[in-house]
Enzyme design. Structure first.
Site, short mmCIF file in Angstrom:
data_model
loop_
_atom_site.label_atom_id
_atom_site.label_comp_id
_atom_site.label_asym_id
_atom_site.label_seq_id
_atom_site.Cartn_x
_atom_site.Cartn_y
_atom_site.Cartn_z
N GLY A 25 14.14 -14.14 8.52
CA GLY A 25 15.11 -14.17 9.61
C GLY A 25 16.54 -14.10 9.09
N THR A 75 10.40 -13.13 12.34
CA THR A 75 10.63 -14.45 12.93
C THR A 75 10.13 -14.44 14.37
OG1 THR A 75 12.31 -15.94 13.84
CG2 THR A 75 13.07 -13.75 13.29
N ASP A 79 11.42 -15.92 16.67
CA ASP A 79 12.54 -16.15 17.60
C ASP A 79 13.12 -14.88 18.24
OD1 ASP A 79 12.22 -18.76 16.81
OD2 ASP A 79 13.96 -18.79 15.48
N GLN A 102 2.98 -22.07 18.13
CA GLN A 102 3.56 -20.76 18.46
C GLN A 102 3.76 -19.89 17.23
OE1 GLN A 102 6.87 -21.52 21.71
NE2 GLN A 102 6.45 -23.37 20.56
N ARG A 161 12.23 -22.65 2.83
CA ARG A 161 13.68 -22.59 3.10
C ARG A 161 14.34 -23.25 1.88
NH1 ARG A 161 13.66 -21.49 8.72
NH2 ARG A 161 12.00 -22.54 9.87
N ARG A 198 1.90 -31.47 40.14
CA ARG A 198 2.88 -32.03 39.21
C ARG A 198 3.95 -31.03 38.79
NH1 ARG A 198 -1.25 -35.38 35.37
NH2 ARG A 198 -0.87 -37.40 36.31
N ARG A 233 0.82 -1.22 0.00
CA ARG A 233 0.00 0.00 0.00
C ARG A 233 0.85 1.27 0.00
NH1 ARG A 233 -5.50 -1.91 3.16
NH2 ARG A 233 -6.26 -3.06 1.35
O1 F6P Z 1 12.86 -19.78 13.23
C1 F6P Z 1 11.55 -20.03 13.58
C2 F6P Z 1 11.36 -21.44 14.06
O2 F6P Z 1 10.00 -21.61 14.41
C3 F6P Z 1 12.27 -21.87 15.20
O3 F6P Z 1 11.84 -21.41 16.44
C4 F6P Z 1 12.21 -23.36 15.04
O4 F6P Z 1 13.36 -23.98 15.58
C5 F6P Z 1 12.17 -23.54 13.56
O5 F6P Z 1 11.63 -22.34 13.02
C6 F6P Z 1 11.36 -24.71 13.08
O6 F6P Z 1 11.43 -24.75 11.70
P1 F6P Z 1 10.56 -25.73 10.79
O7 F6P Z 1 9.15 -25.28 10.85
O8 F6P Z 1 11.16 -25.60 9.46
O9 F6P Z 1 10.72 -27.09 11.41
#
Ligand code: F6P
Length: 329
Positions: free
Chosen positions: A109, A133, A135, A261, A79, A170, A32
């Site tokens: 990343g 990312t 992370d 996550q 990737r 636990r 945009r």
């Molecule tokens: O870099 C993001 C991430 O989710 C990391 O926390 C995790 O180790 C990795 O990617 C997992 O990658 P994939 O989904 O390719 O297994």
């Protein structure tokens, strides 16, 4: 900071590496803002794979409707080990030339940024990076897009686990993502009231964790949550649980939060960060800046060279782990 001279008319945009909530908000902002500056935008599908295979699709401002709240990435991601090969990169550059793409915005990343840096140094393709990312492990920016959402997603799960841990008295080991980084672990550990936090760079040991569980039991505490960053070996929580079981006889349970996550609707923080960074990436290109990443420093937008962003390490906030330890009494 690297500069390029040519006028740009068409920007290619792609998402690369692990998806992160907020990537769509960043794509939307790039498209945009670029459109408002009379630039064309092209989506490159599946990260570097799309660059290599010429998987391009024009993006219009209307295509960006109803995506700001969506997790994942509408451009898909991937990737690509192939991009490490010079002849494959050459092919990608030819695809860009053929499509008339003058500059790129890469959302991803550190691995993705290494590829982007090579595109500039080897072929003078102007690229600006946006850190996306969960992370939060990229040097030169306080936050990466997706981190806030991932932390909140993990925290929601940990709060639920605490209910059942408490009901059964636990010990739970909850494993969070982050690869070599302890950011997610330290944040959710502190925010979730964890008794102990294991990250690749903290010097937490099983013996220390066991001592803390025993001391807590003496004080009348019957359940504990231990957070483990996955590190290089997802599933290490099982090893930790075994070790704790052997030393204490307690039935330590394991919960690996995994890819949930990475999903879900981005938080307001991630949408805002992504929107600001997306707009800043376009403006950086229009000013002739390239081979840089848009970052934030104390909430101010900055530009950091990709070389610096990918060569330096961002340290886990070990003070968060210390504080979590002090507070979990
Ligand atoms: O870099 C993001 C991430 O989710 C990391 O926390 C995790 O180790 C990795 O990617 C997992 O990658 P994939 O989904 O390719 O297994």
């Amino acid at each position: 900071m690297a500069q390029f001279q040519k006028d740009i008319r068409k920007i290619g945009i792609f998402t690369s590496g692990g998806d992160a909530p907020g990537m769509n908000a960043a794509i939307r902002a790039v498209v945009r803002i670029a459109t408002s500056r009379n630039l064309e935008t092209v989506g490159i599908l599946s990260g570097y794979i799309g660059l290599i295979e010429g998987l391009f699709r024009p993006l219009q401002t209307r295509d960006m409707g109803n995506i700001i709240q969506r997790g994942g990435t509408i451009l898909k991601t991937g990737r690509s080990a192939d991009f490490l090969k010079a002849d494959v990169r050459q092919q990608a550059v030819e695809n860009l030339k053929r499509a008339g793409i003058d500059a790129l915005v890469c959302i991803g990343g550190d691995g993705s940024f290494r590829g982007a840096h090579t595109l500039w140094t080897e072929h003078q393709v102007p690229v600006v990076g946006i850190p996306g990312t969960i992370d939060n492990d990229i040097f030169g920016t306080d936050r990466t897009i997706g981190f806030d959402t991932a932390v909140n997603t993990a925290l929601g799960a940990i709060d639920k686990i605490r209910d059942t841990a408490d009901s059964h008295d636990r010990v739970f080991i909850v494993e969070v993502m982050g690869r070599n980084s302890g950011f997610i672990a330290s944040w959710v550990g502190l925010a979730g009231g964890a008794e102990e936090i294991f990250t690749p760079d903290a010097n937490t040991t099983v013996d220390k964790a066991v001592d803390r569980i025993r001391e807590a039991q003496k004080r009348g505490k019957k359940s504990s949550i231990i957070i483990a960053a996955e590190g290089q070996k997802p599933g290490r929580a099982y090893d930790l649980a075994d070790a704790i079981r052997k030393k204490t006889g307690l039935d330590a349970k394991v919960c690996i939060l995994g890819h949930q996550q990475r999903g879900g609707s981005p938080t307001a923080n991630d949408r805002i960060l992504a929107s600001r960074m997306g707009a800043a990436a376009v403006d950086a290109l229009l000013k002739g800046h390239c081979d840089v990443m848009v970052g934030t420093d104390r909430d101010q937008l900055t530009l950091v060279s990709l070389e610096q962003a990918t060569s330096q390490e961002k340290k886990t906030p070990l003070d968060y782990i210390q504080l979590a330890n002090w507070l979990a009494t």
